[in-house]
Design a protein around this motif. Structure first.
Motif, PDB file in Angstrom:
ATOM      1  N   TYR A   1       1.764   7.986  -6.210  1.00 20.06           N
ATOM      2  CA  TYR A   1       0.361   8.879  -6.711  1.00 20.06           C
ATOM      3  C   TYR A   1       0.926   9.371  -7.267  1.00 20.06           C
TER       4      TYR A   1
ATOM      5  N   LEU B   1       0.910   3.975  -3.070  1.00 21.84           N
ATOM      6  CA  LEU B   1       0.496   5.846  -2.206  1.00 21.84           C
ATOM      7  C   LEU B   1       1.711   6.774  -2.759  1.00 21.84           C
TER       8      LEU B   1
ATOM      9  N   ARG C   1      -6.916   9.257 -11.485  1.00 19.92           N
ATOM     10  CA  ARG C   1      -7.653   8.176 -10.514  1.00 19.92           C
ATOM     11  C   ARG C   1      -7.973   7.161 -10.823  1.00 19.92           C
TER      12      ARG C   1
ATOM     13  N   THR D   1       0.915  11.526 -11.745  1.00 21.62           N
ATOM     14  CA  THR D   1       0.598  12.313 -11.742  1.00 21.62           C
ATOM     15  C   THR D   1       0.845  13.860 -11.718  1.00 21.62           C
TER      16      THR D   1
ATOM     17  N   LEU E   1      -5.206   4.774  -8.918  1.00 24.58           N
ATOM     18  CA  LEU E   1      -5.064   4.736  -7.772  1.00 24.58           C
ATOM     19  C   LEU E   1      -6.873   3.688  -7.162  1.00 24.58           C
TER      20      LEU E   1
ATOM     21  N   LYS F   1      -4.226  14.044 -13.692  1.00 25.64           N
ATOM     22  CA  LYS F   1      -5.340  14.167 -12.698  1.00 25.64           C
ATOM     23  C   LYS F   1      -6.095  12.430 -13.324  1.00 25.64           C
TER      24      LYS F   1
ATOM     25  N   GLU G   1       1.479  -1.400  -0.155  1.00 28.49           N
ATOM     26  CA  GLU G   1       0.227   0.143   0.211  1.00 28.49           C
ATOM     27  C   GLU G   1       0.827   1.119  -0.548  1.00 28.49           C
TER      28      GLU G   1
END
Lengths: 492, 507
Positions: free
Chosen positions: B150, B147, B166, B154, B169, B162, B143
């Motif tokens: 991400y 994260l 989306r 982006t 994630l 973006k 995890e």
């Protein structure tokens, strides 16, 4: 002194409240209230220590013996709650002075602290007392001050929100009172422990059933359990930010406590869950609540309202854990109670900081804040991750326990639903992240500064607690487990 | 320095994370900042190599950090498969950093400090994931990896980025929380432990149906392995800057996915149990379908990075197939393929990035004749393509060899055919790119169908063009990984030994 801790817990903020009026200068009052709340926190820590080592503490008010006089009875469950409430209240108060400067007219500052302390007294009282009628009294103390606090909000809608809450809250309190009255009629006692001993004899009467129904529905109203949640979004949205942070982290927790206390201790597990199909009912309502509220959260444009709906959804998780009536399920609920207080405390305080700097928390106002207020927004993101249940945050711990509890009972489909529900949390949290980090500010000429330290310190204290208790789970898990076990032991 | 191996193990995980402070502190001076990253890379490689030697010497290396919940610990233990993954990731991190310095500067990317910071966190997560001693630790780092990457996906901050972020994630978090976490909790409930153990942790009398369902949950839940239908995040992640695509979405993140699948198959289920589960066959065909479909989709992509992304989806299917075959050659093939594909695909992405930086081209149809301008890059592209296809003289040969053996041993002839067809498709979508780059006059399939001849002025345009390779640091990186592809063919022995050791435990 140590022997009087249970009453000190309640009396400290109660006495402090009128004293505020004498101090007059808001700055002084703030420091004074902070000290009072801090002392209450110290008392709760001592109480918890004592309960964990020596077991239940019974304190007879004024020396009158238990079934006749008022008894304060501290066991693991309410010691845990006292710790959460007084702790959050203290942390929130640190930011209060700065926050209300902008949101509440100067001449009302002193009254704000008076009401705040009274509300705190009420909540601590509900939790500490072992007397059913006393519960009602403190419920009214905390509720009446809550109505006034909410009405202090900047916008005119605050009045309407407060009124809505007043009506719903009063119905709830009245129901609880009727329930208590009926129980008194059947048993002739108001002491909870005594009630739990005497109720089984008369359990199969219509009066007791009616009493049970009134109490549960009344408590669920205060709890904002779906579908009795309608008062909550407005109240949270329009109340002064500090009040929202305080209530979101504590008020509903107190109601959850009452629910557990009445069903498990007073009426007893066998009555509450076998005679009446509360399990199925609560499981269904909890699940529907999670989905309906989370979905509503996704479509909100006001971030405070968004997280208000999220709170209703999180209550759903607690209800699902509660409805399992197993030790693990109840542990999960109690853990989530604690963890959710940390998450929502951090998030709503951060939103208070945003309101302090920007003036509003409509989604469009959050544009570009990721750069302008990095620490505040980071706090919201971490709080959000915790809501989602990412590992190493507290949210994960309670989710883990809830899943284990569900699988223990073989309820796989429900486990899947719970996980899907947390996906909805991803959606509403990420809406905020995208706006804050990817959108340019509406007006580039306005320079927004990072929140002042008086905000950042309490916010980050809570954020760090979110991570700390996500890693070092010994305290929370141990206490929650012990409390859950003692509830099944039947010992009040 | 006389550090004990236990300390080194923990340092290998902490070092990249700690370096983030130094990266932030030196953010204003790009040269020092990149110096910090490179130094960290070198230290990390030193640590990992030392650990590797410790492992070869037969030492047990493990570390315990924390007990999160009763029985659930964050602890680490080195075994050959994790070692292999850590070696690849740490080495390629250095190469990618080198490449990124050239790429990010000549592409004038913004927020470079954030870029290097997230990169370091991601590598720290990969190290933790590779060395984790139980499924719980692995899940945490899994995890963290999602994260921390991400913000890299982006990075550009545009509407497109973006949207890509989306999808990225959304799919990775949804699969990991809804399926993976559920599978982990259930495993914990059924087996009572989450520790990786050779031969699996389930009791012999475990209900086959439930274990079968768990396997499905695991394979779907490990979204990073990009098995269809949960592969969409990978093409979506291509909006990221090329160094991100190359290290994270050809090596670290996707390999973390298939690595986890392998770990779960070998150390949670165990090959014996895996072979008799009712759902294994279904998952094998699903992975096979994923291999074929992704290859077919790759052929239709005109954007080079998109084509490479789908190619990755397809190649990841190979690793999953190898793991699910539940034989030793399958597992060896899978483990080796993790390494082979890593070197091949990172080279291809490096080349794609180089073309973008030097010639500002991202569409394959615009790339005719660029061999004259970027000869080295396109030669590298050619060699790396060979490795992906699996023909000598490139490393991919070996892993595909073992995977084929695995399908024959288990008499999975359908899968064998799928693997062969897919190799042909690899040729069809990869090789035309370098061919057209060097021989612009050759017709493409499409042109041939339509009877269009490439216009004669192409040659005139390109003969006059000067050599315009990527910036030097990037070029060095390309050369290094290409040589890696060749080396792995000539000298696959150490890799092979590690891969065989996966099933025998510590040597």
């Amino acid at each position: 002194m140590i022997a009087h801790l249970p009453i000190l817990q309640v009396i400290l903020p109660l006495m402090a409240a009128p004293l505020c009026l004498m101090l007059k200068r808001p700055q002084l009052v703030w420091v004074f209230a902070l000290i009072a709340s801090g002392l209450a926190f110290v008392v709760s820590v001592l109480l918890l220590q004592q309960v964990m080592t020596t077991g239940v503490i019974s304190y007879e008010l004024g020396g009158w013996q238990a079934p006749w006089g008022i008894e304060y009875r501290i066991d693991k469950l309410n010691a845990f709650l006292l710790l959460i409430i007084s702790g959050i209240s203290t942390i929130v108060l640190v930011a209060a002075q700065t926050s209300i400067e902008k949101e509440i007219p100067k001449d009302k500052h002193v009254y704000f602290y008076v009401l705040y302390l009274l509300s705190l007294t009420g909540m601590l009282g509900i939790v500490a007392t072992g007397d059913a009628f006393n519960v009602f009294v403190f419920l009214e103390v905390s509720s009446l001050s809550a109505y006034a606090l909410i009405a202090m909000g900047q916008k005119r809608q605050a009045l309407w929100a407060s009124y809505q809450y007043l009506i719903m809250g009063t119905i709830g309190a009245t129901f609880i009172l009727i329930g208590i009255g009926l129980m008194y009629q059947m048993t002739g006692t108001l002491n909870m422990y005594d009630l739990s001993q005497r109720l089984p004899e008369v359990a199969q009467t219509r009066t007791v059933f009616a009493a049970f129904a009134f109490v549960v529905v009344g408590v669920c109203l205060k709890l904002a359990m779906f579908p009795l949640h309608l008062w909550l979004p407005n109240a949270y949205t329009y109340a002064p930010s500090i009040v929202t942070a305080f209530f979101a982290a504590t008020a509903t927790k107190v109601a959850v406590y009452l629910l557990i206390r009445f069903t498990f201790s007073v009426f007893g597990v066998s009555f509450s869950f076998t005679t009446i199909p509360l399990e199925t009912l609560f499981m269904a309502l909890g699940l529907v609540g999670i989905f309906v509220a989370s979905t509503s959260a996704i479509f909100q444009s006001n971030v405070k309202r968004l997280f208000a709906f999220s709170s209703i959804a999180q209550i759903g998780y607690m209800i699902v854990g509660f409805s399992l009536t197993t030790v693990t399920g109840l542990t999960a609920t109690l853990l989530h109670l604690f963890n959710h207080a940390l998450m929502k405390g951090a998030i709503f305080l951060a939103l208070a900081a945003v309101i302090y700097r920007v003036g509003s928390v409509e989604l469009t106002n959050l544009r570009g804040l990721g750069r302008q207020m990095p620490l505040t927004m980071a706090a919201i993101v971490i709080g959000g991750l915790s809501l989602i249940g990412v590992p190493l945050t507290v949210g994960f711990v309670s989710k883990w326990y809830l899943l284990i509890a569900l699988i223990e009972e073989g309820l796989w489909p429900v486990a899947v639903l719970i996980l899907l529900g947390s996906m909805l949390a991803v959606v509403y949290v990420w809406r905020i992240v995208e706006v804050a980090y990817f959108k340019e500010p509406l007006d580039k000429n306005v320079i927004v500064k990072e929140a002042p330290l008086s905000f950042l310190i309490p916010i980050w204290a809570l954020v760090i607690a979110n991570i700390y208790f996500g890693i070092d789970t010994r305290l929370s898990v141990q206490v929650a487990e012990a409390a859950a076990q003692s509830l099944f032991g039947g010992a009040l | 320095m006389n550090l004990s191996l236990e300390v080194m193990l923990q340092l290998a995980i902490m070092l990249p994370l700690l370096s983030t402070f130094a990266i932030v502190a030196t953010g204003k001076y790009p040269n020092i900042r990149e110096g910090v990253t490179i130094t960290t890379c070198l230290c990390l490689i030193y640590l990992v190599v030392n650990l590797y030697q410790g492992l070869l010497a037969g030492q047990a290396i493990s570390a315990f950090w924390w007990e999160l919940l009763p029985g659930l610990t964050i602890s680490f233990d080195i075994e050959p498969l994790g070692m292999l993954f850590a070696l690849i990731a740490s080495f390629l991190w250095l190469v990618t950093t080198c490449y990124a310095i050239g790429y990010m500067r000549s592409h004038h990317e913004k927020n470079q400090t954030r870029f290097y910071l997230c990169f370091a966190v991601a590598i720290g997560a990969v190290m933790g994931l590779a060395f984790s001693a139980n499924l719980f630790t692995l899940f945490i780092f899994y995890e963290v990896l999602t994260l921390s990457t991400y913000p890299l996906v982006t990075h550009a901050g545009t509407e497109k980025a973006k949207k890509g972020g989306r999808t990225y994630l959304g799919i990775l978090l949804t699969t990991s929380i809804v399926f993976f976490l559920l599978a982990i909790v259930s495993t914990w409930f059924i087996a009572g432990t989450l520790d990786f153990k050779l031969g699996g942790i389930f009791a012999d009398d475990v209900d086959k149906t439930i274990a079968g369902i768990l396997l499905v949950l695991f394979v779907f839940g490990i979204g990073k392995a990009a098995i269809m239908p949960f592969h969409r995040w990978l093409p979506a992640a291509m909006v990221a800057p090329t160094p991100v695509s190359s290290l994270l979405h050809a090596v670290a993140v996707v390999k973390a996915g298939v690595f986890t699948v392998l770990k779960v198959c070998v150390f949670i289920f165990g090959l014996d149990l895996l072979a008799v589960l009712p759902t294994t066959q279904f998952l094998l065909y699903l992975a096979g379908a994923s291999v074929l479909l992704a290859s077919i989709i790759a052929m239709r992509q005109d954007n080079l990075k998109a084509r490479l992304a789908y190619s990755t989806v397809s190649q990841l299917g190979y690793v999953t197939i190898g793991a699910l075959l539940a034989t030793s050659s399958g597992v060896i093939g899978s483990s080796m393929h993790i390494a082979m594909h890593a070197f091949g695909k990172i080279t291809l992405f490096f080349c794609a990035g180089a073309i973008l930086v030097s010639l500002h081209k991202s569409k394959i149809s615009d790339m005719r004749g660029i061999g004259r301008q970027m000869p080295l890059t396109m030669i590298a592209f050619f060699i790396a393509s060979l490795s992906i296809i699996g023909v000598p003289p490139a490393g991919g040969t070996w892993s595909k060899w073992y995977l084929m053996m695995g399908t024959i041993e288990t008499e999975q002839f359908v899968l064998m055919v799928i693997l062969m067809v897919s190799s042909l498709l690899n040729i069809a979508y990869l090789l035309p790119i370098p061919f057209h780059a060097f021989f612009p006059k050759l017709m493409s399939f499409k042109d041939a169908e339509q009877g269009v001849r490439p216009s004669s002025n192409i040659e005139n345009t390109y003969t006059r063009a000067e050599i315009k390779e990527a910036p030097l640091p990037s070029l060095i990186a390309i050369v290094v990984t290409t040589l890696g592809c060749l080396m792995l063919f000539i000298y696959p022995q150490p890799l092979f030994e590690l891969a065989t050791a996966v099933l025998t435990g510590r040597e």
